[in-house]
Write an enzyme that holds these catalytic residues in place. Structure first.
Site, PDB file in Angstrom:
ATOM      1  CB  CYS A 158       5.359  -3.967   0.049  1.00  0.00           C
ATOM      2  SG  CYS A 158       6.176  -2.408  -0.309  1.00  0.00           S
ATOM      3  CE1 TYR A 159       1.439   1.107   5.773  1.00  0.00           C
ATOM      4  CE2 TYR A 159      -0.179  -0.666   5.767  1.00  0.00           C
ATOM      5  CZ  TYR A 159       0.301   0.512   6.300  1.00  0.00           C
ATOM      6  OH  TYR A 159      -0.349   1.096   7.359  1.00  0.00           O
ATOM      7  CE  LYS A 174     -11.082 -11.038 -22.873  1.00  0.00           C
ATOM      8  NZ  LYS A 174     -11.950  -9.845 -22.966  1.00  0.00           N
ATOM      9  CD  GLU A 213       2.472  -8.614  -5.302  1.00  0.00           C
ATOM     10  OE1 GLU A 213       3.296  -9.300  -4.682  1.00  0.00           O
ATOM     11  OE2 GLU A 213       2.209  -7.436  -5.008  1.00  0.00           O
ATOM     12  CG  HIS A 234       5.474  -5.822  -4.752  1.00  0.00           C
ATOM     13  ND1 HIS A 234       4.245  -5.659  -4.172  1.00  0.00           N
ATOM     14  CD2 HIS A 234       6.167  -4.693  -4.486  1.00  0.00           C
ATOM     15  CE1 HIS A 234       4.189  -4.471  -3.586  1.00  0.00           C
ATOM     16  NE2 HIS A 234       5.345  -3.870  -3.773  1.00  0.00           N
ATOM     17  N   GLY A 271       0.851  -1.195   0.000  1.00  0.00           N
ATOM     18  CA  GLY A 271       0.000   0.000   0.000  1.00  0.00           C
ATOM     19  C   GLY A 271       0.876   1.230   0.000  1.00  0.00           C
ATOM     20  CG  ASP A 310     -14.617  -9.826 -20.898  1.00  0.00           C
ATOM     21  OD1 ASP A 310     -14.023 -10.917 -20.925  1.00  0.00           O
ATOM     22  OD2 ASP A 310     -14.047  -8.733 -21.059  1.00  0.00           O
ATOM     23  CB  SER A 311     -20.883  -9.096 -22.461  1.00  0.00           C
ATOM     24  OG  SER A 311     -20.662  -9.344 -23.817  1.00  0.00           O
TER      25      SER A 311
END
Ligand code: XMP
Length: 510
Positions: A81-82, A366, A170, A168, A54, A226-227
């Site tokens: 991190c934070y 996605k 990730e 990080h 953060g 997606d839709s």
């Protein structure tokens, strides 16, 4: 759902990415704000907790902190991190401001005896992005990694299963980040990894059923992945109370309307309405050249069409959109800056005539949405369609939009797609299209001077569309595409191939 990881959000950029990395290990995870109560955490019953990064500094007055009772629950915690600094500060360590910001890929020494770094190379590369650092360890903690300029770049309390890393894990830039997350989720939190995307679909459908009850729902269906996935979820949740609206705004690719009709018009489980709205969209876009303005106009016009269609159906409380996570971050919601206003997020008008907009895929990337599509039984071709943005060709015509330009672009884009598919490149290229630039240049055809449009070709390879590499299409195929377009489509006399990746460019040109 047995095994869950709770992600506590301190406002970092990569929070959903952490959740996604955990899901990749087949363990369900949810992101909750740092204000979550201890009772809620107990109820959630996680096998492990991850504190995100953060932008705040822990020593400031209004620094975000969660209830420190969390450290008494006996649950393994990884602070990033934070999140690491919050852990240090809460348990008696000291956090200070560094004299300079450490940003980028750094060499780190990992203590591979730590369970967090088990099986990794001790000399490794990690992405650092911080100004503050832990200067003194809390009691019973040991250092497990350091960089040249950060002595305590990682720590652990083995007994309590508390871990912290200043970098990080990730993001892809941290070379073994994935393995670090796996070590935490699988070995330290002791999970088996039995969760699958179909559980996400099942759970979401149940939630939607409960929320919507017997109310009516409208789904904005573009025919894209997606839709279509969102619509299929809703069809399973509310059956005939769902109406899908497909708006033909005149900015679709050649053959697109027919394809959407083929996929949806005759489905027995879906009420389907097609609206011809080309004139109203083109009228609103007349003379508009600014990309963000185009996006906002289109976002608003979509909603207005949905509202007027809803009125015809009686009371419709909910509008469903297939918004996915990258749409949300790039539109600059939360703390990130606006890259572009996706028509269904940042492009929405301030007032919307629905009780609520429902976005069941808002936390997914996605490729995850495609997996949900497969679980819902959508066809392989539909699920693997390349994405097509809601604002359509409006953001692939640089400058103002006219019918003439639209027709030129549609034909050129069709040839590009045909050649990519005929050469079997569509398996490797994730998105490919043509862009009609606003530049005209001089050419010569049949001994005559021409002064016509410059067309750009774009083709990228990517997993999640957040970053992408331009595709190295063989020259002979590019040559065929170029020749065919110039010969078969009028008013294009020069073609260029876009060789930038994302970043620094974006995939679309506007
Ligand atoms: P960019 O150009 O931001 O695109 O690198 C990332 C992905 O998002 C698609 N895109 C959109 N999709 N509405 C959408 O539904 C939008 O407003 C929009 N803008 C970009 C783009 O095609 C690519 O796949």
């Amino acid at each position: 759902m047995e095994e869950k990881i709770l992600i506590i959000d301190f406002g970092g950029q990569y929070n959903q990415l952490i959740a996604r990395r955990v899901r990749e290990k087949n363990v369900y995870s949810e992101v909750h704000p740092y204000t979550i109560s201890i009772e809620k955490i107990k109820e959630f019953n996680p096998k492990g907790i991850i504190f995100t990064g953060g932008p705040a500094s822990i020593y400031t007055e209004d620094a975000p902190k969660c209830d420190i009772e969390i450290f008494k629950l006996g649950i393994p915690i990884l602070g990033i991190c934070y999140g690491m600094q919050f852990m240090a500060d809460s348990l008696g360590g000291v956090v200070k401001r560094a004299s300079f910001r450490e940003y980028g890929e750094m060499e780190v020494d990992l203590n591979t005896k730590s369970r967090l770094f088990q099986g990794l190379n001790s000399k490794n590369i990690c992405l650092m992005s911080h100004t503050d650092y832990v200067s003194e360890l809390p009691n019973n903690f040991e250092v497990i990694t350091s960089t040249k300029s950060c002595q305590i770049a990682g720590f652990e309390n083995k007994e309590k299963n508390f871990y912290g890393v200043q970098f990080h894990p990730e993001v892809n830039h941290t070379v073994d980040g994935d393995k670090i997350i796996e070590n935490f989720v699988k070995n330290i939190c002791n999970t088996k990894g039995l969760w699958q995307m179909k559980e996400f679909a099942k759970q979401k459908i149940e939630e939607l059923k409960e929320k919507i009850g017997d109310k009516k729902v409208l789904c904005a269906l573009s025919g894209g992945v997606d839709s279509s996935v969102a619509a299929s979820m809703l069809a399973k949740a509310v059956g005939s109370n769902l109406t899908c609206i497909f708006v033909d705004h005149g900015l679709l690719r050649k053959g697109e309307v027919e394809e959407v009709l083929k996929n949806f018009a005759n489905r027995s489980d879906v009420n389907f309405i097609k609206v011809d709205a080309k004139d109203r969209f083109l009228e609103k876009l007349k003379g508009v050249t600014d990309p963000e303005k185009k996006r906002k106009i289109i976002g608003e016009e979509f909603i207005r069409v949905f509202e007027s269609e809803a009125k015809k159906l009686g009371v419709v409380d909910y509008l469903v959109q297939g918004t996915i996570y990258p749409d949300v971050i790039e539109s600059g919601l939360g703390k990130s800056s606006v890259i572009k206003s996706h028509h269904n997020v940042g492009g929405l008008p301030a007032h919307v005539d629905f009780k609520e907009i429902i976005e069941p895929l808002r936390d997914l990337f996605k490729d995850e949405v495609r997996k949900v599509g497969i679980e819902l039984g959508l066809s392989f071709d539909l699920v693997n369609r390349q994405p097509f943005p809601g604002p359509g060709l409006a953001i692939r015509i640089i400058g103002d939009i006219t019918e003439e330009k639209l027709n030129i672009l549609k034909e050129a884009d069709y040839i590009l797609r045909e050649e990519i598919q005929n050469n079997n490149l569509d398996k490797d290229i994730n998105q490919y299209f043509a862009v009609l630039t606003n530049i005209k240049s001089v050419g010569v055809m049949g001994d005559e001077r021409t002064y016509d449009y410059l067309l750009a070709l774009r083709a990228v390879e990517t997993d999640d569309f957040m970053t992408a590499k331009f595709s190295k299409i063989p020259y002979d195929i590019l040559e065929t595409i170029s020749k065919r377009i110039v010969n078969e489509v009028g008013h294009i006399n020069r073609i260029v191939y876009d060789i930038t990746s994302k970043p620094p460019a974006t995939i679309e040109w506007e």
